[in-house]
Scaffold this motif. Structure first.
Motif, PDB file in Angstrom:
ATOM      1  N   UNK A 152       0.848  -1.204   0.000  1.00 47.76           N
ATOM      2  CA  UNK A 152       0.000   0.000   0.000  1.00 47.76           C
ATOM      3  C   UNK A 152       0.877   1.245   0.000  1.00 47.76           C
ATOM      4  N   UNK A 153       0.312   2.351  -0.487  1.00 49.23           N
ATOM      5  CA  UNK A 153       1.028   3.631  -0.492  1.00 49.23           C
ATOM      6  C   UNK A 153       0.075   4.754  -0.093  1.00 49.23           C
ATOM      7  N   UNK A 154       0.640   5.804   0.481  1.00 43.19           N
ATOM      8  CA  UNK A 154      -0.136   6.953   0.960  1.00 43.19           C
ATOM      9  C   UNK A 154      -0.086   8.111  -0.023  1.00 43.19           C
ATOM     10  N   UNK A 155      -1.159   8.866  -0.061  1.00 44.43           N
ATOM     11  CA  UNK A 155      -1.158  10.103  -0.848  1.00 44.43           C
ATOM     12  C   UNK A 155      -2.180  11.074  -0.254  1.00 44.43           C
ATOM     13  N   UNK A 156      -1.887  12.364  -0.347  1.00 43.70           N
ATOM     14  CA  UNK A 156      -2.805  13.396   0.153  1.00 43.70           C
ATOM     15  C   UNK A 156      -4.062  13.428  -0.706  1.00 43.70           C
ATOM     16  N   UNK A 157      -5.209  13.503  -0.055  1.00 41.07           N
ATOM     17  CA  UNK A 157      -6.504  13.506  -0.725  1.00 41.07           C
ATOM     18  C   UNK A 157      -6.617  14.670  -1.712  1.00 41.07           C
ATOM     19  N   UNK A 158      -7.439  14.480  -2.760  1.00 39.63           N
ATOM     20  CA  UNK A 158      -7.657  15.531  -3.758  1.00 39.63           C
ATOM     21  C   UNK A 158      -8.206  16.781  -3.081  1.00 39.63           C
ATOM     22  N   UNK A 159      -7.548  17.913  -3.339  1.00 36.66           N
ATOM     23  CA  UNK A 159      -7.948  19.173  -2.716  1.00 36.66           C
ATOM     24  C   UNK A 159      -7.721  20.306  -3.708  1.00 36.66           C
ATOM     25  N   UNK A 160      -8.796  20.882  -4.189  1.00 39.79           N
ATOM     26  CA  UNK A 160      -8.689  21.975  -5.161  1.00 39.79           C
ATOM     27  C   UNK A 160      -8.108  21.480  -6.483  1.00 39.79           C
ATOM     28  N   UNK A 161      -7.029  22.124  -6.916  1.00 41.90           N
ATOM     29  CA  UNK A 161      -6.407  21.733  -8.194  1.00 41.90           C
ATOM     30  C   UNK A 161      -5.376  20.615  -8.023  1.00 41.90           C
ATOM     31  N   UNK A 162      -5.064  20.289  -6.760  1.00 40.02           N
ATOM     32  CA  UNK A 162      -4.067  19.236  -6.492  1.00 40.02           C
ATOM     33  C   UNK A 162      -4.770  17.877  -6.456  1.00 40.02           C
ATOM     34  N   UNK A 163      -4.610  17.099  -7.513  1.00 39.09           N
ATOM     35  CA  UNK A 163      -5.307  15.811  -7.644  1.00 39.09           C
ATOM     36  C   UNK A 163      -4.430  14.691  -7.086  1.00 39.09           C
ATOM     37  N   UNK A 164      -5.064  13.764  -6.359  1.00 32.78           N
ATOM     38  CA  UNK A 164      -4.343  12.669  -5.690  1.00 32.78           C
ATOM     39  C   UNK A 164      -3.635  11.759  -6.694  1.00 32.78           C
ATOM     40  N   UNK A 165      -4.298  11.434  -7.811  1.00 34.45           N
ATOM     41  CA  UNK A 165      -3.715  10.509  -8.799  1.00 34.45           C
ATOM     42  C   UNK A 165      -2.431  11.062  -9.419  1.00 34.45           C
ATOM     43  N   UNK A 166      -2.357  12.405  -9.542  1.00 31.14           N
ATOM     44  CA  UNK A 166      -1.139  13.029 -10.092  1.00 31.14           C
ATOM     45  C   UNK A 166       0.036  12.856  -9.141  1.00 31.14           C
ATOM     46  N   UNK A 167      -0.250  12.834  -7.839  1.00 35.58           N
ATOM     47  CA  UNK A 167       0.804  12.619  -6.831  1.00 35.58           C
ATOM     48  C   UNK A 167       1.298  11.190  -6.805  1.00 35.58           C
ATOM     49  N   UNK A 168       0.465  10.256  -7.290  1.00 33.43           N
ATOM     50  CA  UNK A 168       0.846   8.831  -7.297  1.00 33.43           C
ATOM     51  C   UNK A 168       1.608   8.443  -8.556  1.00 33.43           C
ATOM     52  N   UNK A 169       1.211   8.991  -9.692  1.00 42.07           N
ATOM     53  CA  UNK A 169       1.828   8.622 -10.979  1.00 42.07           C
ATOM     54  C   UNK A 169       3.304   8.980 -10.984  1.00 42.07           C
ATOM     55  N   UNK A 170       4.125   8.030 -11.410  1.00 39.74           N
ATOM     56  CA  UNK A 170       5.569   8.276 -11.470  1.00 39.74           C
ATOM     57  C   UNK A 170       6.323   7.768 -10.258  1.00 39.74           C
ATOM     58  N   UNK A 171       5.613   7.341  -9.209  1.00 39.37           N
ATOM     59  CA  UNK A 171       6.299   6.797  -8.029  1.00 39.37           C
ATOM     60  C   UNK A 171       6.946   5.459  -8.375  1.00 39.37           C
ATOM     61  N   UNK A 172       8.140   5.222  -7.827  1.00 36.35           N
ATOM     62  CA  UNK A 172       8.859   3.968  -8.104  1.00 36.35           C
ATOM     63  C   UNK A 172       8.936   3.161  -6.813  1.00 36.35           C
ATOM     64  N   UNK A 173       8.478   1.910  -6.882  1.00 38.52           N
ATOM     65  CA  UNK A 173       8.481   1.010  -5.726  1.00 38.52           C
ATOM     66  C   UNK A 173       9.510  -0.096  -5.967  1.00 38.52           C
ATOM     67  N   UNK A 174      10.287  -0.399  -4.951  1.00 42.85           N
ATOM     68  CA  UNK A 174      11.303  -1.463  -5.058  1.00 42.85           C
ATOM     69  C   UNK A 174      10.884  -2.637  -4.182  1.00 42.85           C
ATOM     70  N   UNK A 175      10.827  -3.812  -4.776  1.00 46.18           N
ATOM     71  CA  UNK A 175      10.439  -4.988  -3.992  1.00 46.18           C
ATOM     72  C   UNK A 175      11.231  -6.208  -4.446  1.00 46.18           C
ATOM     73  N   UNK A 176      11.350  -7.160  -3.549  1.00 39.17           N
ATOM     74  CA  UNK A 176      12.127  -8.368  -3.818  1.00 39.17           C
ATOM     75  C   UNK A 176      11.351  -9.304  -4.742  1.00 39.17           C
TER      76      UNK A 176
END
Length: 277
Positions: A64-88
């Motif tokens: 799971x990952x955290x992101x700030x809820x959509x507020x005004x012009x700042x959309x939550x999905x834009x904050x998630x796109x492009x994140x890189x996760x490293x896993x075994x």
């Protein structure tokens, strides 16, 4: 003259009333400018999203990952796109023998509360690399840039070690510099051939069982016998333009988790309203 000055009353030199007035003014000026701000828990403004790995791997749910809820012009999905996760890879494929490989997954799209990821690189754990390096042998490394059929530009890093020939009595098994150059050339040729003839999905499936490393071992056996040949690292230098259809192909039969249909008892027919009486 000195005596007169010292004997003169204090009020003649210092206006004590003026001093008192100044003190009083300062006291009045020091008012409460805005009360203390109430501490707000930052986690109350955030949402949890599920990370979904491509269908190449056995375990689809990574974490799971955290992101700030959509507020005004700042959309939550834009904050998630492009994140890189490293896993075994051991966690992704439910196989402890593959624990030395680290896979990087990049968030490409958000659907509901699911973050759809795609392959974004590979690396070896430090302890695995250290365990391979030993005395009395030659370490050979090579790297090359390749382009897959679907437009991904990657840099592949290969590592290999010389091993003793059969019936060899010498303690060491060092290769000559000319042999090292020939082996390095073979490594780059095989990596370029294997990567440029398939798309990224197929290439990742080649990395997991280490089929490219086995191919290099076989090709270099005539030059100098090799052991522990691996594609130890993969970097993505440039990715093609985002395409949702290709991402859904990688995720296969991905469907958003929705509730099951519940059968309801037939509701009684509503009585007709009586109009006027």
């Amino acid at each position: 003259f000195f005596f007169l000055l010292t004997a003169a009353p204090f009020n003649t030199f210092f206006n004590t009333e003026a001093l008192n007035m100044a003190v009083g003014k300062n006291k009045l000026a020091k008012g409460k400018r805005g009360g203390k701000k109430k501490a707000v828990d930052p986690f109350s403004k955030k949402d949890w999203y599920d990370i979904k790995a491509p269908s190449l791997f056995t375990q689809r749910s990574v974490g799971k990952t955290l992101v700030t809820r959509t507020q005004g012009t700042k959309i939550a999905s834009d904050g998630l796109k492009g994140r890189v996760f490293e896993c075994s890879l051991a966690d992704l494929n439910q196989d402890e023998d593959q624990a030395f490989r680290k896979m990087k997954l990049r968030a490409e799209d958000v659907q509901g509360r699911n973050v759809l990821c795609n392959f974004w690189g590979m690396d070896f754990t430090t302890d695995k690399l250290r365990s391979l390096v030993r005395k009395w042998q030659t370490l050979i490394e090579a790297h090359t840039d390749v382009v897959t059929t679907d437009g991904y530009r990657m840099r592949l890093f290969c590592i290999g070690f010389t091993k003793k020939r059969q019936n060899a009595l010498k303690r060491s098994c060092y290769a000559k510099s000319s042999q090292i150059r020939t082996i390095r050339k073979k490594m780059t040729e095989i990596m370029a051939k294997e990567a440029s003839s398939c798309d990224m999905k197929e290439l990742v499936l080649k990395f997991i069982p280490e089929s490219i490393g086995k191919e290099i071992e076989k090709a270099c056996a005539g030059i100098y016998p090799l052991t522990n040949v691996f594609v130890r690292k993969v970097k993505i230098l440039k990715a093609p333009k985002f395409d949702i259809t290709k991402l859904m192909e990688v995720h296969g039969d991905f469907t958003e988790e929705i509730g099951t249909k519940v059968d309801r008892a037939d509701e009684p027919a509503e009585e007709e309203e009586l109009v006027g009486a």
